[in-house]
Write a protein that holds these residues in place. Structure first.
Motif, PDB file in Angstrom:
ATOM      1  N   UNK A  50       0.830  -1.208   0.000  1.00 12.45           N
ATOM      2  CA  UNK A  50       0.000   0.000   0.000  1.00 12.45           C
ATOM      3  C   UNK A  50       0.867   1.263   0.000  1.00 12.45           C
ATOM      4  N   UNK A  51       1.957   1.249   0.758  1.00 13.74           N
ATOM      5  CA  UNK A  51       2.849   2.414   0.769  1.00 13.74           C
ATOM      6  C   UNK A  51       3.466   2.649  -0.596  1.00 13.74           C
ATOM      7  N   UNK A  52       3.760   1.574  -1.300  1.00 12.11           N
ATOM      8  CA  UNK A  52       4.299   1.687  -2.655  1.00 12.11           C
ATOM      9  C   UNK A  52       3.250   2.263  -3.599  1.00 12.11           C
ATOM     10  N   UNK A  53       2.035   1.692  -3.573  1.00 14.58           N
ATOM     11  CA  UNK A  53       0.994   2.118  -4.496  1.00 14.58           C
ATOM     12  C   UNK A  53       0.526   3.541  -4.301  1.00 14.58           C
ATOM     13  N   UNK A  54       0.563   4.021  -3.066  1.00 12.43           N
ATOM     14  CA  UNK A  54       0.069   5.386  -2.835  1.00 12.43           C
ATOM     15  C   UNK A  54       0.930   6.413  -3.571  1.00 12.43           C
ATOM     16  N   UNK A  55       2.194   6.077  -3.838  1.00  9.46           N
ATOM     17  CA  UNK A  55       3.065   7.001  -4.574  1.00  9.46           C
ATOM     18  C   UNK A  55       2.513   7.253  -5.971  1.00  9.46           C
ATOM     19  N   UNK A  56       1.931   6.214  -6.554  1.00 11.90           N
ATOM     20  CA  UNK A  56       1.378   6.345  -7.909  1.00 11.90           C
ATOM     21  C   UNK A  56      -0.051   6.858  -7.906  1.00 11.90           C
ATOM     22  N   UNK A  57      -0.864   6.404  -6.970  1.00 10.99           N
ATOM     23  CA  UNK A  57      -2.298   6.620  -7.070  1.00 10.99           C
ATOM     24  C   UNK A  57      -2.830   7.786  -6.239  1.00 10.99           C
ATOM     25  N   UNK A  58      -2.032   8.380  -5.384  1.00 18.60           N
ATOM     26  CA  UNK A  58      -2.496   9.541  -4.620  1.00 18.60           C
ATOM     27  C   UNK A  58      -2.647  10.745  -5.538  1.00 18.60           C
ATOM     28  N   UNK A  59      -3.784  11.424  -5.416  1.00 20.22           N
ATOM     29  CA  UNK A  59      -4.061  12.583  -6.263  1.00 20.22           C
ATOM     30  C   UNK A  59      -3.869  13.900  -5.532  1.00 20.22           C
ATOM     31  N   UNK A  60      -4.113  13.885  -4.233  1.00 16.28           N
ATOM     32  CA  UNK A  60      -4.046  15.129  -3.460  1.00 16.28           C
ATOM     33  C   UNK A  60      -4.083  14.768  -1.970  1.00 16.28           C
ATOM     34  N   UNK A  61      -4.070  15.788  -1.142  1.00 18.94           N
ATOM     35  CA  UNK A  61      -4.182  15.607   0.301  1.00 18.94           C
ATOM     36  C   UNK A  61      -5.331  16.472   0.791  1.00 18.94           C
ATOM     37  N   UNK A  62      -6.208  15.898   1.594  1.00 17.26           N
ATOM     38  CA  UNK A  62      -7.335  16.622   2.161  1.00 17.26           C
ATOM     39  C   UNK A  62      -7.391  16.329   3.657  1.00 17.26           C
ATOM     40  N   UNK A  63      -7.216  17.365   4.472  1.00 21.61           N
ATOM     41  CA  UNK A  63      -7.203  17.220   5.931  1.00 21.61           C
ATOM     42  C   UNK A  63      -6.175  16.164   6.361  1.00 21.61           C
ATOM     43  N   UNK A  64      -4.988  16.264   5.778  1.00 18.56           N
ATOM     44  CA  UNK A  64      -3.841  15.420   6.092  1.00 18.56           C
ATOM     45  C   UNK A  64      -4.001  13.957   5.659  1.00 18.56           C
ATOM     46  N   UNK A  65      -5.045  13.668   4.896  1.00 21.42           N
ATOM     47  CA  UNK A  65      -5.244  12.320   4.364  1.00 21.42           C
ATOM     48  C   UNK A  65      -5.136  12.364   2.843  1.00 21.42           C
ATOM     49  N   UNK A  66      -4.507  11.355   2.262  1.00 19.48           N
ATOM     50  CA  UNK A  66      -4.370  11.314   0.814  1.00 19.48           C
ATOM     51  C   UNK A  66      -5.712  11.031   0.157  1.00 19.48           C
ATOM     52  N   UNK A  67      -5.906  11.653  -0.993  1.00 20.45           N
ATOM     53  CA  UNK A  67      -7.109  11.444  -1.802  1.00 20.45           C
ATOM     54  C   UNK A  67      -6.715  10.592  -3.006  1.00 20.45           C
ATOM     55  N   UNK A  68      -7.526   9.563  -3.292  1.00 19.80           N
ATOM     56  CA  UNK A  68      -7.176   8.605  -4.341  1.00 19.80           C
ATOM     57  C   UNK A  68      -8.265   8.516  -5.401  1.00 19.80           C
ATOM     58  N   UNK A  69      -7.834   8.389  -6.644  1.00 20.79           N
ATOM     59  CA  UNK A  69      -8.740   8.044  -7.722  1.00 20.79           C
ATOM     60  C   UNK A  69      -9.070   6.552  -7.607  1.00 20.79           C
ATOM     61  N   UNK A  70     -10.251   6.164  -8.052  1.00 29.05           N
ATOM     62  CA  UNK A  70     -10.654   4.773  -7.927  1.00 29.05           C
ATOM     63  C   UNK A  70      -9.835   3.877  -8.853  1.00 29.05           C
ATOM     64  N   UNK A  71      -9.255   2.817  -8.265  1.00 26.92           N
ATOM     65  CA  UNK A  71      -8.496   1.829  -9.044  1.00 26.92           C
ATOM     66  C   UNK A  71      -8.742   0.447  -8.460  1.00 26.92           C
ATOM     67  N   UNK A  72      -8.581  -0.549  -9.309  1.00 23.00           N
ATOM     68  CA  UNK A  72      -8.724  -1.919  -8.855  1.00 23.00           C
ATOM     69  C   UNK A  72      -7.475  -2.355  -8.089  1.00 23.00           C
ATOM     70  N   UNK A  73      -7.668  -3.224  -7.138  1.00 23.17           N
ATOM     71  CA  UNK A  73      -6.547  -3.739  -6.340  1.00 23.17           C
ATOM     72  C   UNK A  73      -5.473  -4.349  -7.234  1.00 23.17           C
ATOM     73  N   UNK A  74      -5.862  -4.945  -8.341  1.00 21.23           N
ATOM     74  CA  UNK A  74      -4.894  -5.559  -9.261  1.00 21.23           C
ATOM     75  C   UNK A  74      -3.908  -4.519  -9.765  1.00 21.23           C
TER      76      UNK A  74
END
Length: 261
Positions: free
Chosen positions: A41-65
């Motif tokens: 998950x720490x690896x994937x967030x580098x690619x899939x995080x779009x922004x930060x909102x209230x200190x939490x990363x915001x993600x676009x919807x993607x499949x676990x695969x």
């Protein structure tokens, strides 16, 4: 302090908080168990995080695969770098053992130099060897990891530069620059090694370097990774690393833009 989560709780959390879709929960649970939840998950967030909102990363919807595929890319690049690091360390270790052994046991050092380098080696406790007393130097150095050998390289760089140059001959990255720059490069190589050999994703090495201004800046670490890759390069690995660097740079921009939040 984050609380321990069961496999089902992990998947529910990832779906609700990281916008990850799961087609097969049982397969996903086994994957998270075998790959390590934190690393994947720490690896994937580098690619899939779009922004930060209230200190939490915001993600676009993607499949676990898709998250798994990116983690697999990180593993492939990391394993390639690890093989290069092993060969690099073997060569540097062998050269250091020979040239430092020659310095100490051929009596070519001043008394001060002799005492300093012997003390450095003696302070590195080598398992299954008696305390070092200035004899059979090559045996002691040949048992050192690159991290332990660092202090010898630093001493050579400052006090016996001609020998240092013999040790790193052919590695331009460690030949040219100020002593401070070279020491920083050696430290970053050791840090890269520690990340990879403890199974921490390369993505994390590329994004959490802090520059002089307190902002994330990975340009020196990118140079180190490129140096290790260049020792025995591969076009496909290079392309995959290039993609990872793009994502790491984007992630750094997001983090720096919210630095004061």
């Amino acid at each position: 302090m984050k609380q321990f989560k069961s496999s089902d709780e992990q998947i529910d959390y990832l779906h609700d908080n990281k916008n990850i879709e799961f087609q097969d929960r049982d397969t996903a649970k086994n994957t998270l168990l075998d790959c390590n939840y934190y690393n994947l998950i720490s690896c994937g967030k580098i690619k899939f995080a779009l922004d930060i909102n209230k200190k939490s990363h915001v993600y676009e919807k993607h499949d676990f695969i898709e998250w798994c595929d990116y983690f697999d890319t990180d593993c492939r690049v990391s394993e390639y770098l690890m093989s290069n690091l092993i060969e690099f360390e073997r060569i540097i270790n062998s050269r250091t053992a020979f040239y430092v052994g020659e310095l100490i046991e051929k009596d070519v050092l001043t008394t001060r130099q002799y005492n300093e380098i012997v003390e450095i080696i003696a302070n590195t406790k080598i398992e299954n060897l008696d305390d070092y007393i200035g004899q059979e130097t090559w045996r002691y150095i040949s048992k050192m990891t690159f991290g332990k050998m660092k202090n010898i390289l630093f001493w050579l760089l400052d006090n016996h530069n001609e020998t240092y140059k013999k040790v790193v001959l052919g590695y331009i990255f460690l030949e040219n620059g100020t002593n401070a720059q070279i020491k920083n490069r050696i430290n970053d190589i050791i840090l890269l090694r520690n990340y990879l050999f403890h199974f921490t994703p390369l993505n994390l090495y590329l994004v959490y370097a802090v520059g002089k201004q307190g902002r994330l800046n990975n340009r020196f670490r990118i140079k180190v990774v490129n140096f290790i890759l260049s020792l025995k390069s591969d076009g496909k690995i290079f392309s995959q690393l290039k993609e990872m660097i793009i994502h790491s740079n984007n992630f750094i921009k997001i983090k720096n833009s919210h630095q004061s939040d």
